[in-house]
Scaffold this active site. Structure first.
Site, PDB file in Angstrom:
ATOM      1  N   GLY A  10      39.723 -21.925  -0.948  1.00 32.28           N
ATOM      2  CA  GLY A  10      40.070 -20.619  -0.363  1.00 32.28           C
ATOM      3  C   GLY A  10      39.281 -19.489  -1.001  1.00 32.28           C
ATOM      4  O   GLY A  10      38.398 -19.700  -1.835  1.00 32.28           O
ATOM      5  N   LEU A  59      50.356 -30.159  -0.427  1.00 30.48           N
ATOM      6  CA  LEU A  59      51.375 -30.060  -1.486  1.00 30.48           C
ATOM      7  C   LEU A  59      52.742 -30.556  -1.010  1.00 30.48           C
ATOM      8  O   LEU A  59      53.600 -30.885  -1.828  1.00 30.48           O
ATOM      9  CB  LEU A  59      51.491 -28.614  -1.960  1.00 30.48           C
ATOM     10  CG  LEU A  59      50.353 -28.082  -2.836  1.00 30.48           C
ATOM     11  CD1 LEU A  59      50.540 -26.597  -3.073  1.00 30.48           C
ATOM     12  CD2 LEU A  59      50.295 -28.827  -4.172  1.00 30.48           C
ATOM     13  N   SER A 124      51.980 -12.144  -6.763  1.00 33.12           N
ATOM     14  CA  SER A 124      51.463 -11.015  -5.987  1.00 33.12           C
ATOM     15  C   SER A 124      52.222  -9.738  -6.307  1.00 33.12           C
ATOM     16  O   SER A 124      53.411  -9.769  -6.602  1.00 33.12           O
ATOM     17  CB  SER A 124      51.615 -11.343  -4.494  1.00 33.12           C
ATOM     18  OG  SER A 124      51.439 -10.181  -3.716  1.00 33.12           O
ATOM     19  N   ALA A 125      51.541  -8.627  -6.222  1.00 31.72           N
ATOM     20  CA  ALA A 125      52.157  -7.313  -6.445  1.00 31.72           C
ATOM     21  C   ALA A 125      53.259  -7.053  -5.431  1.00 31.72           C
ATOM     22  O   ALA A 125      54.088  -6.166  -5.613  1.00 31.72           O
ATOM     23  CB  ALA A 125      51.094  -6.223  -6.328  1.00 31.72           C
ATOM     24  N   TYR A 148      57.506 -13.780   2.587  1.00 25.71           N
ATOM     25  CA  TYR A 148      56.348 -14.210   1.776  1.00 25.71           C
ATOM     26  C   TYR A 148      56.568 -13.778   0.325  1.00 25.71           C
ATOM     27  O   TYR A 148      56.489 -14.580  -0.594  1.00 25.71           O
ATOM     28  CB  TYR A 148      55.049 -13.595   2.325  1.00 25.71           C
ATOM     29  CG  TYR A 148      53.946 -13.583   1.305  1.00 25.71           C
ATOM     30  CD1 TYR A 148      53.609 -12.404   0.656  1.00 25.71           C
ATOM     31  CD2 TYR A 148      53.292 -14.748   0.964  1.00 25.71           C
ATOM     32  CE1 TYR A 148      52.629 -12.398  -0.313  1.00 25.71           C
ATOM     33  CE2 TYR A 148      52.297 -14.749   0.000  1.00 25.71           C
ATOM     34  CZ  TYR A 148      51.977 -13.555  -0.643  1.00 25.71           C
ATOM     35  OH  TYR A 148      51.003 -13.543  -1.607  1.00 25.71           O
ATOM     36  N   LYS A 152      57.183 -15.888  -3.475  1.00 24.47           N
ATOM     37  CA  LYS A 152      56.491 -15.646  -4.743  1.00 24.47           C
ATOM     38  C   LYS A 152      57.512 -15.396  -5.858  1.00 24.47           C
ATOM     39  O   LYS A 152      57.408 -15.916  -6.960  1.00 24.47           O
ATOM     40  CB  LYS A 152      55.541 -14.447  -4.617  1.00 24.47           C
ATOM     41  CG  LYS A 152      54.325 -14.697  -3.743  1.00 24.47           C
ATOM     42  CD  LYS A 152      53.474 -15.823  -4.301  1.00 24.47           C
ATOM     43  CE  LYS A 152      52.213 -16.074  -3.480  1.00 24.47           C
ATOM     44  NZ  LYS A 152      51.391 -17.175  -4.008  1.00 24.47           N
ATOM     45  N   TYR A 176      48.575 -10.451  -8.458  1.00 24.65           N
ATOM     46  CA  TYR A 176      47.354  -9.838  -7.916  1.00 24.65           C
ATOM     47  C   TYR A 176      47.721  -8.584  -7.147  1.00 24.65           C
ATOM     48  O   TYR A 176      48.709  -8.589  -6.405  1.00 24.65           O
ATOM     49  CB  TYR A 176      46.673 -10.754  -6.907  1.00 24.65           C
ATOM     50  CG  TYR A 176      46.405 -12.162  -7.325  1.00 24.65           C
ATOM     51  CD1 TYR A 176      46.232 -13.138  -6.368  1.00 24.65           C
ATOM     52  CD2 TYR A 176      46.311 -12.530  -8.657  1.00 24.65           C
ATOM     53  CE1 TYR A 176      45.981 -14.455  -6.722  1.00 24.65           C
ATOM     54  CE2 TYR A 176      46.061 -13.837  -9.024  1.00 24.65           C
ATOM     55  CZ  TYR A 176      45.900 -14.793  -8.060  1.00 24.65           C
ATOM     56  OH  TYR A 176      45.640 -16.098  -8.400  1.00 24.65           O
ATOM     57  N   ARG A 291      53.047   0.203   9.680  1.00 19.01           N
ATOM     58  CA  ARG A 291      53.311  -1.235   9.856  1.00 19.01           C
ATOM     59  C   ARG A 291      54.593  -1.575   9.110  1.00 19.01           C
ATOM     60  O   ARG A 291      54.760  -1.160   7.951  1.00 19.01           O
ATOM     61  CB  ARG A 291      52.134  -2.041   9.303  1.00 19.01           C
ATOM     62  CG  ARG A 291      52.274  -3.537   9.369  1.00 19.01           C
ATOM     63  CD  ARG A 291      50.986  -4.255   8.958  1.00 19.01           C
ATOM     64  NE  ARG A 291      50.666  -3.991   7.557  1.00 19.01           N
ATOM     65  CZ  ARG A 291      49.610  -4.552   6.935  1.00 19.01           C
ATOM     66  NH1 ARG A 291      48.772  -5.337   7.583  1.00 19.01           N
ATOM     67  NH2 ARG A 291      49.373  -4.273   5.659  1.00 19.01           N
ATOM     68  N   GLY A 293      57.261  -2.976   6.730  1.00 21.42           N
ATOM     69  CA  GLY A 293      57.143  -3.641   5.428  1.00 21.42           C
ATOM     70  C   GLY A 293      56.118  -3.005   4.518  1.00 21.42           C
ATOM     71  O   GLY A 293      56.078  -3.295   3.326  1.00 21.42           O
TER      72      GLY A 293
END
Ligand code: WQD
Length: 337
Positions: A10, A59, A124-125, A148, A152, A176, A291, A293
């Site tokens: 990726g 996975l 993720s931030a 999502y 995390k 990130y 948008r 969210g």
């Protein structure tokens, strides 16, 4: 040392594979190529002048994961593999839990069985939620706003419980901010399938003429110019952050959590203006509604990574956009030949 990289074909995985090879490590990639292509690994090999071992697998397939970890016998695992679209996660939450949570548990079980307990997790931030104006620090309260982000956060909590149960684990959780850009050669980059959901690849397509305009999601945020502000970080700086985290995690017992960002914020309009300047192309845009969210501002407090990992981002916005434009210009269809 041999490092197993899940999702290594990726965007961030391939850049990290390159940096690890350049450092002299050996790399095995485990990838299902659901959202990536083996071509990126060919490019990594050519760039590094070294080979990458590759095991195709998913996975969610426990035996396949166990076999891969047993075969690679890595000193550490860097775990990128997962789904990352906020919008898709809202429509298909079970798919995201299966891939991002159950898949990670399968990986951790396989590692434990093989006695491999050095782990670097791609967080993720987004776990900070609506952070307000100020920079986000690792000890700030977490508030996820979409499925999502919840996957995390779930994995972060699982990792903290795992490390508390067994001191042999050394784990780095890396949050990130907004990864953008490409390796300066223009041979590695972000190759989103279909319509990109992220801003910079989308602006790049408008500059390249394969897309008519950019929809700016919201012009009424409490920011300098009313558009969303994010902490964009060059993917090569991000890759270097993983190298620093790997060196730290080898001697670590427990979990360390670090932001990987620049500490600086840039607005949507600044991105568009910079891209127009770099590409010398018109970039038409129209301001539309916000948008769902989205937060107004997301920016990292980067002191902890600098203090504890001896790492900081070195590349500025201009270099991020220049490197992205080179990738976009040389690969208008991504990795598809
Ligand atoms: C950036 C800014 C948008 C598209 C997401 C995930 C995050 C991480 C990075 C995985 C925002 C605006 C965007 C467009 C726009 N991914 N925008 N028009 O949403 O900050 O973060 O990607 O880890 O978890 O949440 O990134 O690139 O989508 O948006 O105006 O067509 O650009 O509103 O202000 P985001 P993004």
């Amino acid at each position: 040392m041999r490092i197993l990289i899940t999702g290594g074909a990726g965007y961030i995985g391939s850049h990290t594979a390159f940096v690890l090879l350049e450092k002299g490590h050996d790399v095995t990639v485990f990838d299902n190529f659901a959202t990536s292509t083996r071509i990126s690994l060919d490019r990594v090999e050519r760039l590094a002048g070294r080979t990458v071992s590759c095991i195709e697998g998913d996975l969610r397939d426990r035996p396949a994961v166990a076999a891969a970890v047993h075969e690679a016998k890595p000193a550490a695992v860097v775990h990128f593999a997962g789904l990352k679209s906020v919008g898709e996660s809202t429509a298909r939450p079970l798919l995201y839990v299966a891939n991002n949570v159950s898949g990670t548990v399968n990986l951790l079980d396989a590692m434990d069985a093989a006695g491999v307990r050095r782990f670097i997790f791609s967080s993720s931030a987004t776990v900070y939620g609506a952070a307000g104006e100020g920079p986000c620090a690792e000890e700030d309260p977490l508030a996820v706003t979409n499925p999502y982000g919840r996957t995390k956060l779930m994995v972060e909590e699982i990792l903290r419980d795992l490390a508390a149960s067994d001191a042999r684990w050394g784990i780095a959780v890396l949050r990130y901010f907004n990864p953008v850009g490409a390796h300066e050669s223009g041979s590695l980059g972000e190759a989103p399938q279909g319509t990109p959901s992220n801003l910079v690849p989308l602006v790049g397509q408008v500059a390249a003429g394969t897309r008519a305009h950019v929809d700016v999601y919201g012009g009424d945020y409490p920011t300098r110019d009313g558009t969303g502000v994010r902490d964009y970080i060059h993917v090569m700086d991000l890759a270097a952050g993983h190298l620093a985290a790997l060196e730290r995690v080898l001697g670590l017992s427990g979990v360390g959590t670090w932001n990987l960002g620049t500490g600086r914020g840039h607005s949507v309009l600044e991105i568009i203006r910079t891209y127009a300047k770099v590409s010398r192309r018109e970039i038409p845009y129209r301001v539309v509604g916000r948008r769902d969210g989205d937060v107004a501002t997301s920016r990292a407090d980067v002191a902890k990574a600098r203090r504890e990992l001896g790492w900081r981002a070195r590349r500025g916005l201009l270099e991020m956009i220049e490197d992205h434009w080179r990738w976009q210009s040389l690969n208008p269809s991504g990795y598809r030949s």
